[in-house]
Design a protein around this motif. Structure first.
Motif, PDB file in Angstrom:
ATOM      1  N   HIS A  37     106.116  90.790  39.836  1.00 25.60           N
ATOM      2  CA  HIS A  37     106.958  90.330  40.936  1.00 25.60           C
ATOM      3  C   HIS A  37     107.635  91.554  41.545  1.00 25.60           C
ATOM      4  O   HIS A  37     108.174  92.393  40.823  1.00 25.60           O
ATOM      5  CB  HIS A  37     108.017  89.342  40.440  1.00 25.60           C
ATOM      6  CG  HIS A  37     107.435  88.090  39.891  1.00 25.60           C
ATOM      7  ND1 HIS A  37     107.026  87.045  40.681  1.00 25.60           N
ATOM      8  CD2 HIS A  37     107.155  87.728  38.614  1.00 25.60           C
ATOM      9  CE1 HIS A  37     106.532  86.085  39.919  1.00 25.60           C
ATOM     10  NE2 HIS A  37     106.598  86.473  38.665  1.00 25.60           N
ATOM     11  N   GLU A  47     103.547  90.990  48.445  1.00 27.75           N
ATOM     12  CA  GLU A  47     104.116  90.346  47.258  1.00 27.75           C
ATOM     13  C   GLU A  47     103.093  89.422  46.598  1.00 27.75           C
ATOM     14  O   GLU A  47     102.971  89.395  45.369  1.00 27.75           O
ATOM     15  CB  GLU A  47     105.387  89.598  47.635  1.00 27.75           C
ATOM     16  CG  GLU A  47     106.513  90.558  48.002  1.00 27.75           C
ATOM     17  CD  GLU A  47     107.750  89.881  48.569  1.00 27.75           C
ATOM     18  OE1 GLU A  47     107.814  88.627  48.606  1.00 27.75           O
ATOM     19  OE2 GLU A  47     108.677  90.610  48.994  1.00 27.75           O
ATOM     20  N   ARG A  48     102.315  88.689  47.399  1.00 28.79           N
ATOM     21  CA  ARG A  48     101.281  87.802  46.856  1.00 28.79           C
ATOM     22  C   ARG A  48     100.191  88.605  46.143  1.00 28.79           C
ATOM     23  O   ARG A  48      99.793  88.295  45.019  1.00 28.79           O
ATOM     24  CB  ARG A  48     100.651  86.965  47.986  1.00 28.79           C
ATOM     25  CG  ARG A  48      99.484  86.089  47.514  1.00 28.79           C
ATOM     26  CD  ARG A  48      98.773  85.410  48.664  1.00 28.79           C
ATOM     27  NE  ARG A  48      98.356  86.303  49.735  1.00 28.79           N
ATOM     28  CZ  ARG A  48      97.306  87.133  49.678  1.00 28.79           C
ATOM     29  NH1 ARG A  48      96.569  87.220  48.575  1.00 28.79           N
ATOM     30  NH2 ARG A  48      96.993  87.899  50.717  1.00 28.79           N
ATOM     31  N   GLU A  49      99.700  89.647  46.798  1.00 26.29           N
ATOM     32  CA  GLU A  49      98.623  90.455  46.216  1.00 26.29           C
ATOM     33  C   GLU A  49      99.049  91.123  44.909  1.00 26.29           C
ATOM     34  O   GLU A  49      98.277  91.173  43.952  1.00 26.29           O
ATOM     35  CB  GLU A  49      98.144  91.519  47.216  1.00 26.29           C
ATOM     36  CG  GLU A  49      97.297  90.972  48.330  1.00 26.29           C
ATOM     37  CD  GLU A  49      95.874  90.634  47.913  1.00 26.29           C
ATOM     38  OE1 GLU A  49      95.438  91.027  46.808  1.00 26.29           O
ATOM     39  OE2 GLU A  49      95.183  89.963  48.702  1.00 26.29           O
ATOM     40  N   LYS A 104     101.251  90.059  42.817  1.00 26.69           N
ATOM     41  CA  LYS A 104     101.334  89.008  41.799  1.00 26.69           C
ATOM     42  C   LYS A 104      99.929  88.637  41.316  1.00 26.69           C
ATOM     43  O   LYS A 104      99.678  88.514  40.121  1.00 26.69           O
ATOM     44  CB  LYS A 104     102.072  87.784  42.371  1.00 26.69           C
ATOM     45  CG  LYS A 104     102.116  86.597  41.434  1.00 26.69           C
ATOM     46  CD  LYS A 104     102.918  86.891  40.183  1.00 26.69           C
ATOM     47  CE  LYS A 104     102.991  85.660  39.302  1.00 26.69           C
ATOM     48  NZ  LYS A 104     103.113  85.971  37.891  1.00 26.69           N
ATOM     49  N   GLU A 105      98.994  88.464  42.265  1.00 24.36           N
ATOM     50  CA  GLU A 105      97.621  88.078  41.908  1.00 24.36           C
ATOM     51  C   GLU A 105      96.876  89.177  41.156  1.00 24.36           C
ATOM     52  O   GLU A 105      96.185  88.905  40.178  1.00 24.36           O
ATOM     53  CB  GLU A 105      96.822  87.719  43.173  1.00 24.36           C
ATOM     54  CG  GLU A 105      97.241  86.441  43.835  1.00 24.36           C
ATOM     55  CD  GLU A 105      96.526  86.181  45.152  1.00 24.36           C
ATOM     56  OE1 GLU A 105      96.847  85.174  45.794  1.00 24.36           O
ATOM     57  OE2 GLU A 105      95.642  86.981  45.559  1.00 24.36           O
ATOM     58  N   LYS A 163     104.869  89.431  52.913  1.00 24.52           N
ATOM     59  CA  LYS A 163     104.505  88.326  52.008  1.00 24.52           C
ATOM     60  C   LYS A 163     103.122  88.560  51.404  1.00 24.52           C
ATOM     61  O   LYS A 163     102.885  88.239  50.239  1.00 24.52           O
ATOM     62  CB  LYS A 163     104.568  86.977  52.727  1.00 24.52           C
ATOM     63  CG  LYS A 163     105.985  86.534  53.025  1.00 24.52           C
ATOM     64  CD  LYS A 163     106.808  86.407  51.760  1.00 24.52           C
ATOM     65  CE  LYS A 163     108.257  86.102  52.045  1.00 24.52           C
ATOM     66  NZ  LYS A 163     109.105  86.275  50.877  1.00 24.52           N
ATOM     67  N   GLU A 203      99.800  85.287  57.726  1.00 19.60           N
ATOM     68  CA  GLU A 203     100.670  85.805  56.666  1.00 19.60           C
ATOM     69  C   GLU A 203     101.324  87.107  57.136  1.00 19.60           C
ATOM     70  O   GLU A 203     100.668  87.955  57.724  1.00 19.60           O
ATOM     71  CB  GLU A 203      99.808  86.050  55.427  1.00 19.60           C
ATOM     72  CG  GLU A 203     100.527  86.414  54.180  1.00 19.60           C
ATOM     73  CD  GLU A 203      99.562  86.517  52.993  1.00 19.60           C
ATOM     74  OE1 GLU A 203      99.915  86.001  51.927  1.00 19.60           O
ATOM     75  OE2 GLU A 203      98.477  87.119  53.129  1.00 19.60           O
TER      76      GLU A 203
END
Length: 126
Positions: free
Chosen positions: A58, A48-50, A52-53, A45, A41
Motif C-alpha cells: 500500500h 496505487e492499484r498497480e 498493490k497488484e 490511482k 483511471e
C-alpha cells in the motif's frame, strides 16, 4: 502510445527499485515499479492499484516527479513518475524477481530500463 505510471517509492530516505523477471519484456532490467493506466483511471490511482497488484504494498501517491516518452522496438510508452510513500504491506514478487531499497547515490550501480534512466539521472542530481 501507451500511458504507464511508475512510483518513486520512498521509505527512510531510500527508494524501492525492482528487477524485471526473466520471462518479462526487458528481462533483468531494473525499474521503478508501476504499470499501465487503465481507461478512465487517474495516474495516481493507477499507480496505487498497480503497486498493490504487483508487489502487495500500500502506498500514497504524492506529487508528480517527471515523465518520459520512450520508443522501444515495438512500442512507445509515455511514462509518468510520481513520488510515493510506502505505507504498509510485505513485498510479494509477481512480475519481478528482486527488489531493493537504495539510496539515490547508488542508483547508477543498477542496469535500468531505458525509459527509467531519465528519472535515475534526475534523482542522482537532486
Amino acid at each position: 502510445m501507451i500511458d504507464v505510471v511508475a512510483g518513486i517509492i520512498w521509505k527512510n530516505d531510500k527508494i524501492l527499485i525492482a528487477r524485471r523477471s526473466k520471462n518479462k519484456h526487458l528481462p533483468y532490467k531494473w525499474e521503478f515499479p508501476g504499470g499501465k493506466i487503465e481507461s478512465g483511471e487517474s495516474a495516481e490511482k493507477a499507480l496505487e492499484r498497480e503497486l498493490k497488484e504487483e508487489l502487495g504494498i500500500h502506498t500514497k501517491t504524492n506529487d508528480f516527479f517527471s515523465n518520459n516518452i520512450h520508443q522501444y522496438e515495438a512500442i512507445t510508452i509515455n511514462l509518468y513518475a510520481y513520488n510515493s510513500i510506502y505505507l504498509s504491506g510485505d513485498i510479494t514478487l509477481i512480475d519481478h524477481d528482486q527488489v531493493e531499497w537504495v539510496s539515490t547515490s547508488k542508483l547508477l550501480d543498477y542496469d535500468f530500463a531505458d525509459a527509467d534512466l531519465p528519472f535515475v539521472y534526475k534523482l542522482v542530481n537532486l
